[in-house]
Enzyme design. Structure first.
Site, PDB file in Angstrom:
ATOM      1  N   HIS A  54       0.893  -1.480  -0.068  1.00 33.49           N
ATOM      2  CA  HIS A  54      -0.024   0.037   0.124  1.00 33.49           C
ATOM      3  C   HIS A  54       1.034   1.373  -0.247  1.00 33.49           C
ATOM      4  O   HIS A  54       1.877   1.430   0.447  1.00 33.49           O
ATOM      5  CB  HIS A  54      -1.252   0.088   0.914  1.00 33.49           C
ATOM      6  N   GLU A  56       0.760   4.321   1.854  1.00 33.95           N
ATOM      7  CA  GLU A  56       1.879   4.291   2.839  1.00 33.95           C
ATOM      8  C   GLU A  56       2.669   2.871   3.423  1.00 33.95           C
ATOM      9  O   GLU A  56       4.332   3.768   4.961  1.00 33.95           O
ATOM     10  CB  GLU A  56       0.331   4.547   4.574  1.00 33.95           C
ATOM     11  N   CYS A  84      -6.393   1.920   5.437  1.00 38.61           N
ATOM     12  CA  CYS A  84      -6.704   0.612   6.366  1.00 38.61           C
ATOM     13  C   CYS A  84      -6.225   0.331   7.469  1.00 38.61           C
ATOM     14  O   CYS A  84      -5.195   0.816   7.990  1.00 38.61           O
ATOM     15  CB  CYS A  84      -6.389  -0.656   4.734  1.00 38.61           C
ATOM     16  N   CYS A  87      -2.633  -0.391   7.187  1.00 42.43           N
ATOM     17  CA  CYS A  87      -1.888   0.934   7.523  1.00 42.43           C
ATOM     18  C   CYS A  87      -1.595   1.635   8.152  1.00 42.43           C
ATOM     19  O   CYS A  87      -0.418   2.766   9.051  1.00 42.43           O
ATOM     20  CB  CYS A  87      -1.746   2.399   6.221  1.00 42.43           C
TER      21      CYS A  87
END
Length: 166
Positions: A54, A56, A84, A87
């Protein structure tokens, strides 16, 4: 406004991801003055699926690779979509005290998680979350993604329907 300035840079990162066929999430970690690192979502294009890379997480890895002395309390993470749970946990563990995001993730966003019900490591975290900064610009990117027939990631999901209904 500083938050909008850094979010514009995150949106530019998301546009790059979209051009590469990736889910359009871009991320920036910045201090009060400048961008320290960036990250973009990887692993959603070309029929492969990687649920670890992801934007992040990539930005946090890039921050670790900097190996520069810095005060994490001075950092903010800007992301084009609500982080999410994975993260959010990684951001809390990193010690970055502020998250700013553009577009809510109605399907998997972790920003509304009640940290008070979690174990002390997370419950005691002092984190500020600021939603909806340049939301419409980010929403536009997600609409483009979900309207592209070749993009299968989260196609026909709650998030896709919610996004396209706006």
């Amino acid at each position: 406004m500083r938050e909008e300035y850094f979010m514009e840079i995150a949106i530019t990162q998301a546009e790059k991801a979209l051009l590469e066929g990736e889910f359009p999430v871009g991320c920036v970690i910045a201090d009060e003055r400048k961008v320290i690192v960036t990250g973009v979502r990887r692993g959603t294009a070309g029929g492969t699926l990687n649920e670890v890379d992801h934007a992040e997480i990539i930005a946090l890895r890039n921050l670790c690779e900097q190996k520069l002395p810095m005060e994490k309390n001075d950092l903010t993470i800007y992301t084009t979509m609500e982080p999410c749970l994975m993260c959010l946990g990684a951001i809390i563990l990193s010690g970055i005290p502020k998250i700013v995001y553009a577009y809510e993730d109605v399907m998997g966003g972790g920003a509304g998680c009640n940290l008070a019900e979690l174990k002390p490591l997370y419950r005691d975290a002092r984190i500020t979350i600021v939603p909806n900064i340049l939301r419409e610009k980010s929403l536009t990117l997600f609409k483009k993604f979900f309207r592209t027939p070749t993009h299968d990631y989260w196609k026909n999901s709650l998030l896709a329907r919610y996004t396209l209904d706006q």
